[in-house]
Design a protein around this motif. Structure first.
Motif, short mmCIF file in Angstrom:
data_model
loop_
_atom_site.label_atom_id
_atom_site.label_comp_id
_atom_site.label_asym_id
_atom_site.label_seq_id
_atom_site.Cartn_x
_atom_site.Cartn_y
_atom_site.Cartn_z
N THR A 206 -12.51 -16.93 16.76
CA THR A 206 -13.81 -16.64 17.38
C THR A 206 -14.02 -15.15 17.53
O THR A 206 -15.14 -14.64 17.31
N MET A 207 -12.99 -14.41 17.88
CA MET A 207 -13.12 -12.95 17.98
C MET A 207 -13.52 -12.35 16.63
O MET A 207 -14.38 -11.47 16.57
N GLY A 208 -12.90 -12.83 15.56
CA GLY A 208 -13.26 -12.32 14.24
C GLY A 208 -14.70 -12.63 13.88
O GLY A 208 -15.41 -11.79 13.30
N MET A 209 -15.16 -13.82 14.23
CA MET A 209 -16.55 -14.21 13.95
C MET A 209 -17.52 -13.36 14.77
O MET A 209 -18.59 -12.98 14.27
N LEU A 210 -17.16 -13.06 16.01
CA LEU A 210 -18.03 -12.24 16.85
C LEU A 210 -18.15 -10.81 16.31
O LEU A 210 -19.20 -10.19 16.42
N ARG A 211 -17.08 -10.30 15.71
CA ARG A 211 -17.18 -8.97 15.10
C ARG A 211 -18.24 -8.97 14.01
O ARG A 211 -19.02 -8.02 13.89
N GLU A 212 -18.27 -10.02 13.20
CA GLU A 212 -19.30 -10.12 12.16
C GLU A 212 -20.68 -10.22 12.78
O GLU A 212 -21.63 -9.58 12.32
N LEU A 213 -20.80 -11.03 13.82
CA LEU A 213 -22.09 -11.20 14.49
C LEU A 213 -22.61 -9.89 15.04
O LEU A 213 -23.80 -9.56 14.90
N PHE A 214 -21.74 -9.11 15.68
CA PHE A 214 -22.14 -7.84 16.28
C PHE A 214 -22.17 -6.68 15.27
O PHE A 214 -22.51 -5.56 15.64
N ALA A 215 -21.79 -6.95 14.02
CA ALA A 215 -21.74 -5.91 12.98
C ALA A 215 -20.88 -4.75 13.44
O ALA A 215 -21.31 -3.60 13.51
N THR A 216 -19.62 -5.06 13.72
CA THR A 216 -18.72 -4.04 14.25
C THR A 216 -17.30 -4.22 13.74
O THR A 216 -16.89 -5.33 13.37
N GLU A 217 -16.57 -3.13 13.76
CA GLU A 217 -15.13 -3.15 13.49
C GLU A 217 -14.34 -3.04 14.79
O GLU A 217 -13.12 -2.85 14.76
N ASN A 218 -15.02 -3.15 15.93
CA ASN A 218 -14.33 -3.05 17.22
C ASN A 218 -13.18 -4.05 17.31
O ASN A 218 -13.29 -5.19 16.87
N LYS A 219 -12.10 -3.62 17.95
CA LYS A 219 -10.99 -4.54 18.21
C LYS A 219 -11.43 -5.61 19.19
O LYS A 219 -11.07 -6.78 19.05
N TRP A 220 -12.24 -5.20 20.19
CA TRP A 220 -12.56 -6.12 21.27
C TRP A 220 -13.94 -6.73 21.07
O TRP A 220 -14.96 -6.04 21.07
N ALA A 221 -13.94 -8.04 20.88
CA ALA A 221 -15.17 -8.83 20.77
C ALA A 221 -14.80 -10.23 21.23
O ALA A 221 -14.13 -10.97 20.50
N TYR A 222 -15.20 -10.60 22.42
CA TYR A 222 -14.80 -11.88 23.00
C TYR A 222 -15.84 -12.31 24.04
O TYR A 222 -16.66 -11.50 24.47
N PRO A 223 -15.82 -13.56 24.47
CA PRO A 223 -16.80 -14.00 25.46
C PRO A 223 -16.31 -13.84 26.89
O PRO A 223 -15.12 -14.01 27.18
N VAL A 224 -17.23 -13.52 27.78
CA VAL A 224 -17.01 -13.63 29.21
C VAL A 224 -17.49 -15.02 29.61
O VAL A 224 -18.56 -15.45 29.21
#
Length: 410
Positions: free
Chosen positions: A49-67
Motif C-alpha cells: 500500500t505504501m508503494g501504491m500511495l507513492r504512485e498516487l502522490f507522484a512522489t519518491e518520498n520514503k514515507w507515504a502511509y495512511p493515518v
C-alpha cells in the motif's frame, strides 16, 4: 426487549463533494478475513500500500502511509507534528477549509499569519510568494481543492519559494487526490494529505499522507518513543514534543517502518479498502482518470448552463470535481435538495458560512463520476426546479450533456 430490523440503507446516487458512491470492488475487499497487524501477510499488504500511495502522490518520498481516521485526522496529524509551539505559520484562506487550517495551527501554539481572498476566487502564486517573503514563516499550509467554493489553488512556484525561505509547505489535497493532478515532487510539496471518501471512492476512515526528508528532519527533532515501548533511558528531543500521541507522525512512521513499533491496532478492513481503491486508480491510470473527471464536468456544466442556471465563482479557478450553482432567485434550495433525495434518490450538497443557502454544490468524483449519474442529476434537477416555480427549458440540460458525450465519442 426491543427488536431491531436488519440494516438496509437506501441506494443513493451521491453527487456531493464527498462522500461519494463507493466502488463495489472496494466494498468487496472490506469483507475479506481480518489478519493480525503483525502477520507477515498483513505487513506485506502495508508495504504494498505504501508503494501504491507513492504512485498516487507522484512522489519518491520514503514515507507515504495512511493515518487511521477521517481526512481531518490526516490534516491534524501533519500539522500538529510539523508545527511546533511558537512557529510562524502562513495560511492563505479562500474558503471554509483554509479557516480550518488556521484553527488547527492556532491550537498547535503557532503565531499565525493569514491572507484572504473573497470566496469564489483563489490566489495567484505570486501573491502567496510575496506573503512568504513578507512574513518569513516556518510553515505554509494551503488547501489545494476548496470544496466549499469549488475552486482549485495553483501551486506552481510556491514550493520553490518555500525552500528558498526555509519554510515547510503543507498541502491539503483531500478533495483533489485521484481526480485532479497532484504533483508532490514536481511542485516541491513537503507534506500532502489526501482523503479517501472523495475522488478515491473509498469509505471515510483513512487519510493517506506523504512527506519528504525536509519534513522528516523536523519530526526527528521532536521525536519521542512512547513510555511503555522504551528500551533505554529518557529521550530528550531538540524541539518541543508533539502534543498528540495518536497523531504523532514520528511514532506513526515507526509503526509503518521495518521496526513495526506498536502504536495502535491497524484498521485492517479499511486498509484493504484503501489498497483496492488505490489499485483501481492506478489500473485506470492517473492521466486517464483526470481526463474522465474533466469530461463529466464538461457535460454537467453544459447541461446546467443549457437550463439557464448560473455557475458560482471565478471560472478560471474552477475545481474540476465540484461544480457550484447559484440557486435561482425565488427558489427554496433546500426544498429542491429534499425532493431530489426523496423522489429521485439523488443527493447534492448545499454550502457553508457566507454561501449557505446561496449555492448548490454538485460533485463529480470517483465512482460517482459516471455518464448515467450526470444525466440523471440533470433530468431530476430540471423536474424539481419546474415543480418549485423555476421556468427551466424542458429537456435542454440533458440534451446538452448528451452532445458533450457524443462529441467525445467521435
Amino acid at each position: 426487549m426491543k427488536r431491531y430490523e436488519d440494516l438496509s440503507p437506501s441506494l443513493r446516487c451521491i453527487m456531493t463533494p464527498g462522500p461519494v458512491e463507493v466502488d463495489p470492488r472496494v466494498l468487496r475487499a472490506m469483507s475479506f478475513p481480518v489478519l493480525g497487524q503483525f502477520d507477515p501477510e498483513f505487513t506485506d499488504i502495508m508495504n504494498e500500500t505504501m508503494g501504491m500511495l507513492r504512485e498516487l502522490f507522484a512522489t519518491e518520498n520514503k514515507w507515504a502511509y495512511p493515518v487511521d481516521g477521517t481526512s481531518r485526522s490526516g490534516i491534524e496529524a501533519v500539522m500538529v507534528s510539523l508545527i511546533a509551539p511558537g512557529d510562524r505559520v502562513l495560511i492563505p484562506i479562500y474558503g471554509r477549509f483554509g479557516h480550518l487550517l488556521h484553527e488547527i495551527a492556532e491550537r498547535c501554539g503557532a503565531e499565525v499569519f493569514t491572507i484572504e481572498k473573497t470566496w469564489g476566487s483563489v490566489f495567484t502564486p505570486e501573491e502567496v510568494i510575496t506573503a512568504i517573503k513578507s512574513f518569513q514563516p516556518d510553515v505554509v499550509a494551503m488547501v489545494h481543492g476548496e470544496t466549499s467554493t469549488g475552486r482549485v489553488q495553483p501551486l506552481a512556484g510556491i514550493g520553490r519559494a518555500c525552500r528558498e525561505h526555509d519554510a515547510l509547505l503543507i498541502v491539503d489535497a483531500v478533495a483533489t487526490i485521484g481526480g485532479v493532478p497532484v504533483e508532490t515532487d514536481a511542485w516541491m510539496l513537503d507534506a500532502v494529505i489526501g482523503g479517501t471518501q472523495k475522488c478515491l471512492s473509498i469509505p471515510s476512515g483513512m487519510a493517506p499522507v506523504t512527506y519528504n526528508e525536509r519534513a522528516e528532519a523536523k519530526l526527528m527533532k521532536r521525536k519521542q518513543v512512547e513510555r511503555g515501548l522504551r528500551t533505554g533511558g529518557v529521550q530528550r528531543s531538540e524541539l518541543p514534543v508533539v502534543r498528540s500521541n495518536y497523531f504523532d507522525l514520528g511514532m506513526l512512521q515507526d509503526y509503518w517502518s521495518e521496526q513495526r513499533l506498536n502504536h495502535h491496532t491497524e484498521m485492517t478492513s479499511m486498509l484493504y479498502a484503501l489498497r483496492e481503491g488505490v489499485r483501481l486508480v492506478l489500473e485506470e491510470g492517473l492521466r486517464e482518470r483526470h481526463t474522465r473527471h474533466a469530461l463529466h464536468e464538461r457535460a454537467l456544466v453544459a447541461g446546467l448552463t443549457a437550463m439557464g442556471l448560473e455557475l458560482y465563482g471565478d471560472p478560471e479557478s474552477k475545481l474540476t470535481v465540484v461544480t457550484c450553482v447559484l440557486i435561482p432567485e425565488g427558489v427554496d434550495g433546500e426544498s429542491v435538495r429534499e425532493m431530489l433525495l426523496s423522489r429521485f434518490g439523488i443527493e447534492i450538497a448545499s454550502s457553508f458560512g457566507p454561501l449557505k443557502g446561496l449555492i448548490w454544490r454538485i460533485g463529480t468524483m470517483g465512482f460517482s463520476c459516471r455518464e448515467n449519474n450526470v444525466l440523471r442529476v440533470l433530468g431530476a434537477l430540471e423536474a424539481a426546479l419546474l415543480r418549485y416555480g423555476y421556468a427551466a427549458p424542458c429537456g435542454l440540460g440533458v440534451q446538452a450533456a448528451l452532445d458533450v458525450y457524443e462529441a467525445n465519442a467521435e
